[in-house]
Write a protein that holds these residues in place. Structure first.
Motif, mmCIF file in Angstrom:
data_model
loop_
_atom_site.group_PDB
_atom_site.id
_atom_site.type_symbol
_atom_site.label_atom_id
_atom_site.label_comp_id
_atom_site.label_asym_id
_atom_site.label_seq_id
_atom_site.Cartn_x
_atom_site.Cartn_y
_atom_site.Cartn_z
ATOM 1 N N LEU A 31 -104.423 -109.069 0.721
ATOM 2 C CA LEU A 31 -104.510 -108.860 2.022
ATOM 3 C C LEU A 31 -105.428 -109.697 2.982
ATOM 4 N N ASN A 32 -106.451 -110.095 2.246
ATOM 5 C CA ASN A 32 -107.307 -110.982 2.859
ATOM 6 C C ASN A 32 -106.711 -112.394 3.149
ATOM 7 N N LEU A 33 -106.229 -112.771 2.294
ATOM 8 C CA LEU A 33 -105.442 -114.232 1.908
ATOM 9 C C LEU A 33 -104.343 -114.143 3.039
ATOM 10 N N GLU A 34 -103.411 -112.936 3.070
ATOM 11 C CA GLU A 34 -102.550 -112.786 4.311
ATOM 12 C C GLU A 34 -103.048 -113.131 5.703
ATOM 13 N N ALA A 35 -104.301 -112.134 5.941
ATOM 14 C CA ALA A 35 -104.801 -112.209 7.192
ATOM 15 C C ALA A 35 -105.348 -113.707 7.360
ATOM 16 N N ALA A 36 -105.903 -114.557 6.476
ATOM 17 C CA ALA A 36 -106.088 -115.983 6.487
ATOM 18 C C ALA A 36 -104.823 -116.412 7.269
ATOM 19 N N ASP A 37 -103.843 -116.382 6.367
ATOM 20 C CA ASP A 37 -102.597 -117.120 6.995
ATOM 21 C C ASP A 37 -102.203 -116.960 8.320
ATOM 22 N N TRP A 38 -102.361 -115.512 8.806
ATOM 23 C CA TRP A 38 -102.061 -115.066 9.995
ATOM 24 C C TRP A 38 -103.122 -115.900 11.129
ATOM 25 N N GLU A 39 -104.066 -116.130 10.609
ATOM 26 C CA GLU A 39 -105.031 -116.737 11.662
ATOM 27 C C GLU A 39 -104.746 -118.196 11.506
ATOM 28 N N GLN A 40 -104.351 -118.974 10.743
ATOM 29 C CA GLN A 40 -103.629 -120.265 10.494
ATOM 30 C C GLN A 40 -102.394 -120.448 11.670
ATOM 31 N N LYS A 41 -101.664 -119.270 11.514
ATOM 32 C CA LYS A 41 -100.358 -119.349 12.380
ATOM 33 C C LYS A 41 -100.713 -118.969 13.810
ATOM 34 N N ALA A 42 -101.858 -118.363 14.017
ATOM 35 C CA ALA A 42 -102.239 -118.384 15.372
ATOM 36 C C ALA A 42 -103.014 -119.793 15.655
ATOM 37 N N LEU A 44 -101.903 -122.734 14.852
ATOM 38 C CA LEU A 44 -100.897 -123.499 14.994
ATOM 39 C C LEU A 44 -99.843 -123.231 16.335
ATOM 40 N N ALA A 45 -99.819 -121.993 16.546
ATOM 41 C CA ALA A 45 -99.232 -121.418 17.816
ATOM 42 C C ALA A 45 -99.942 -121.938 18.861
ATOM 43 N N LEU A 46 -101.476 -122.091 19.026
ATOM 44 C CA LEU A 46 -102.154 -122.500 20.138
ATOM 45 C C LEU A 46 -101.754 -123.807 20.239
ATOM 46 N N GLU A 49 -99.229 -124.449 22.119
ATOM 47 C CA GLU A 49 -99.102 -124.102 23.513
ATOM 48 C C GLU A 49 -98.212 -122.646 23.410
ATOM 49 N N ASP A 50 -98.238 -122.252 22.517
ATOM 50 C CA ASP A 50 -97.355 -120.773 22.525
ATOM 51 C C ASP A 50 -98.541 -119.576 22.459
ATOM 52 N N GLU A 51 -98.732 -119.110 23.538
ATOM 53 C CA GLU A 51 -99.931 -118.117 23.571
ATOM 54 C C GLU A 51 -99.475 -116.816 22.906
ATOM 55 N N ASP A 52 -97.975 -116.436 23.296
ATOM 56 C CA ASP A 52 -97.331 -115.266 22.964
ATOM 57 C C ASP A 52 -97.480 -115.225 21.375
ATOM 58 N N LEU A 53 -96.932 -116.192 20.596
ATOM 59 C CA LEU A 53 -96.940 -116.181 19.346
ATOM 60 C C LEU A 53 -98.267 -116.250 18.839
ATOM 61 N N ALA A 54 -99.144 -116.894 19.390
ATOM 62 C CA ALA A 54 -100.641 -116.873 18.946
ATOM 63 C C ALA A 54 -101.262 -115.371 18.893
ATOM 64 N N ARG A 55 -101.086 -114.510 20.025
ATOM 65 C CA ARG A 55 -101.492 -113.301 20.121
ATOM 66 C C ARG A 55 -100.791 -112.421 19.091
ATOM 67 N N GLU A 56 -99.305 -112.695 18.903
ATOM 68 C CA GLU A 56 -98.637 -111.812 17.645
ATOM 69 C C GLU A 56 -99.417 -112.137 16.522
ATOM 70 N N ALA A 57 -99.860 -113.535 16.200
ATOM 71 C CA ALA A 57 -100.225 -113.789 15.025
ATOM 72 C C ALA A 57 -101.556 -113.128 14.796
#
Length: 168
Positions: A31-42, A44-46, A49-57
């Motif tokens: 789960l900690n690895l998965e959380a790190a993946d979500w942070e990386q996705k956020a 990348l979304a920023l 310049e996709d703030e909505d996708l970053a917020r969701e991540a």
């Protein structure tokens, strides 16, 4: 025979408890690895310049970290439960060893009765002498079985149904 069977079952339950704790620890790492993946996705979304996708991540990262904390707490509980089970099992095994040793000492001190009635009376007398110890060992076993049943109820993660096969 019942005592040995109960001890065998208790040892099996101890192994299951230890395995459950290890699986929960691994789930926390995942789960900690998965959380790190979500942070990386956020990130990348920023960058895109996709703030909505970053917020969701970031929301998903937060949920995943919360789940990881819950799993960590459960792993700690399982580790504590396994330690308690192990200590209780060791107490039971020591008590059983003491009972066997006491019985052997009594048998060595007494001359073997010559007829069946005397032998029956002899064994009844020995059983009467050991009854308080046997009753105490049975009580400890009953406590261990109740503890095992409680462990089985708590072994499931939220939303899961766990059987003995799942714990193994």
């Amino acid at each position: 025979a019942d005592m040995k069977s109960a001890l065998k079952s208790a040892r099996k339950d101890l192994i299951q408890a230890m395995g459950s704790a290890k699986r929960l620890e691994q789930k926390e790492k995942d789960l900690n690895l998965e959380a790190a993946d979500w942070e990386q996705k956020a990130i990348l979304a920023l960058e895109r310049e996709d703030e909505d996708l970053a917020r969701e991540a970031l929301r998903r990262k937060h949920r995943t970290l919360k789940e990881a904390r819950n799993v960590r707490a459960r792993a700690a509980e399982q580790t504590t439960a396994a330690g308690a089970m192990k200590a209780q099992l060791e107490r039971i095994e020591e008590k059983l060893d003491d009972l066997i040793e006491q019985q052997e000492v009594v048998l060595k001190k007494k001359a073997w009765p010559s007829n069946s009635t005397e032998r029956q009376n002899f064994f009844q007398a020995q059983a009467d002498l050991l009854e308080p110890d046997i009753a105490e060992a049975r009580q400890v076993l009953a406590e261990l079985q109740a503890f095992r049943d409680l462990f089985r109820q708590e072994a499931a993660l939220p939303g899961e149904n766990v059987t003995d096969k799942d714990i193994l």
